[in-house]
Design an enzyme around this catalytic site. Structure first.
Site, PDB file in Angstrom:
ATOM      1  N   HIS A 265       0.842  -1.195   0.000  1.00  0.00           N
ATOM      2  CA  HIS A 265       0.000   0.000   0.000  1.00  0.00           C
ATOM      3  C   HIS A 265       0.878   1.245   0.000  1.00  0.00           C
ATOM      4  CE1 HIS A 265      -0.321  -3.038   3.023  1.00  0.00           C
ATOM      5  NE2 HIS A 265       0.415  -2.255   3.751  1.00  0.00           N
ATOM      6  N   CYS A 266       2.182   1.064  -0.182  1.00  0.00           N
ATOM      7  CA  CYS A 266       3.060   2.238  -0.174  1.00  0.00           C
ATOM      8  C   CYS A 266       3.683   2.451  -1.548  1.00  0.00           C
ATOM      9  CB  CYS A 266       4.181   2.049   0.842  1.00  0.00           C
ATOM     10  SG  CYS A 266       3.617   1.689   2.480  1.00  0.00           S
ATOM     11  N   ILE A 267       4.497   1.474  -1.950  1.00  0.00           N
ATOM     12  CA  ILE A 267       5.334   1.697  -3.130  1.00  0.00           C
ATOM     13  C   ILE A 267       4.548   1.833  -4.429  1.00  0.00           C
ATOM     14  CG2 ILE A 267       7.399   0.928  -4.347  1.00  0.00           C
ATOM     15  CD1 ILE A 267       7.762   1.708  -1.361  1.00  0.00           C
TER      16      ILE A 267
END
Ligand code: SAJ
Length: 424
Positions: A265-267
């Site tokens: 859910h970040c990169i």
């Protein structure tokens, strides 16, 4: 530095996910009382029962904090007037059009703004586009008649949780930026009671953008090695040997490794928040666009390699080894295993999976079970695709029993000399 003067605050943490729950425990362990607020009743009940649902968080730690009345959870905002500080750790995903979805931030602020006690500190931790704190959160609170720096303090401090890494959260340097100097002081005083290294930056926009830059840097570097993996065969080299050689350079190089695409859910998400910000400002990052395209194409490349190795995929039985987005965790959000599964089924293959961290996986209407990894299962497959290189897998069994392995993670490096073990 721990500043004990600030201990014993009543700290609200909104959003008890993989960011908020560890943060809540950290503040509880530093002598504060913490009130977790989450929309999910199941999570709230789990916290109050001392049961963890976040892989890096031990139930015993939750139970201890709850038992000591240092932590409790609720779905209600009723106790906001009692809070000395409120930290917002809600999700900031992309919407169906790959645009920022900040509805969770908007909802949380709408609930807390009218009830903030005088002098309360509000900190946003969710990753978001530069300007979120000052354009979205600040006006929503000041619309209640409160004035920042006088009636409340507002700051931004990006989360730097690293799932599955084991790095103690308090040891990770923490950026802190207030809307006013007094806001920064208030945030530094609170965070200074739990984090060992605070980094004061001049404005929330700097901290918001720093977070996106950190993760965009990672996306671009991973994308580049994925691109090398796809083309290395044309240069008649083994990309893994090339990357191992490059990694011996002790400066100016940070190793990244190819895979089936980029999950989590970040990169995959933060760079698109940055791209949106740039486009909003009349600019655009060519690198983000290119990196995103490279990673989105990796599942297609895997399907292409399988077709090269097996001929048509129609009717073939394929086992995905690992479906989580990265090793040794069970999170499948944005996992490249998901589009890969759909692509292989679209080509007529029958897809199974084994993942020790993911007992069931929904694909369309079906709920699939993780298959026990046995010799019989492996022998029944036409090919095994290593998608996630979990530690808890018997790769020797896989190398011995599978008729063909497409290893996207170099998990079977020790068996690379065997002809049926192939890489990207
Ligand atoms: N990946 C590769 N090759 C690599 C590294 C990662 O394909 O060389 C893939 C992973 O398999 C995964 C995706 O990229 O699908 C993201 O992996 P990640 O290791 O970046 O893990 P995340 O998504 O949990 O990222 C978190 C982030 N932490 C925060 O946002 C606070 C990120 O900033 C960290 O850099 C990262 O952990 C980390 O370093 O592990």
């Amino acid at each position: 530095m721990k500043d004990t003067a600030m201990n014993g605050q009543l700290v609200g943490v909104i959003g008890l996910g993989y960011v908020g729950l560890p943060l809540a425990l950290l503040f509880a362990s530093a002598g504060h009382r913490v009130l977790g607020i989450d929309v999910d009743t199941t999570r709230v009940n789990s916290v109050n029962a001392g049961v963890s649902y976040v892989e890096d968080v031990a139930s015993a730690d939750i139970a201890r904090a709850v038992g000591q009345s240092a932590l409790s959870a609720t779905t209600s905002y009723d106790r906001v007037p009692d809070l000395d500080a409120v930290i917002i750790c809600v999700p900031t995903p992309l919407d169906a059009h790959q645009q920022p979805d900040v509805t969770a931030i908007i909802a949380a602020v709408a609930e807390l703004a009218p009830h903030l006690r005088p002098g309360a500190l509000v900190v946003l931790e969710s990753s978001s586009y530069p300007g979120t704190t000052e354009e979205l959160v600040l006006p929503a609170i000041e619309a209640t008649g409160r004035k920042v720096g006088r009636d409340f303090h507002l700051a931004y401090s990006p989360e730097r949780v690293n799932p599955g890494s084991g790095t103690p959260l308090q040891r990770i340097a923490k950026l802190v930026a207030g809307v006013t100097p007094a806001c920064t002081d208030a945030a530094m005083a609170l965070y200074g009671t739990v984090f060992e290294q605070l980094v004061r930056v001049s404005t929330p926009r700097v901290a918001e953008l720093a977070k996106l830059v950190e993760n965009t840097h990672r996306l671009i570097n991973i994308s580049f090695v994925n691109e090398m993996a796809v083309h290395a065969r044309r240069l008649d080299v083994d990309v893994w040997e090339v990357l191992a050689a490059a990694a011996t350079k002790p400066f100016g190089y940070e190793p990244h490794y190819p895979g089936p695409g980029i999950g989590g859910h970040c990169i995959p998400v933060d760079p698109l928040y940055l791209q949106w910000s740039l486009q909003r400002a009349g600019a655009e990052s060519l690198l983000i666009e290119a990196a995103h395209r490279v990673n989105e194409a990796m599942p297609e490349h895997i399907a292409f390699r399988l077709q090269e190795l097996l001929g048509s995929l129609q009717g073939k039985q394929l086992l995905l080894l690992g479906v989580a987005y990265k090793r040794n965790i069970g999170d499948t959000r944005e996992s490249p295993a998901l589009p890969l599964w759909d692509r292989l089924e679209a080509a007529g293959a029958r897809v199974f999976y084994h993942d020790p961290h993911v007992p069931t996986l929904r694909r369309g209407p079906a709920t699939n079970q993780s298959q026990p990894l046995t010799a019989a299962l492996l022998r029944a497959m036409d090919a095994v695709v290593v998608v996630t290189d979990h530690g808890a897998v018997d790769y020797h069994l896989v190398a011995r029993e599978a008729p063909l392995v497409l290893d996207t993670r170099n998990a079977l490096a020790a068996w690379q000399r065997l002809g049926h073990i192939r890489r990207l």
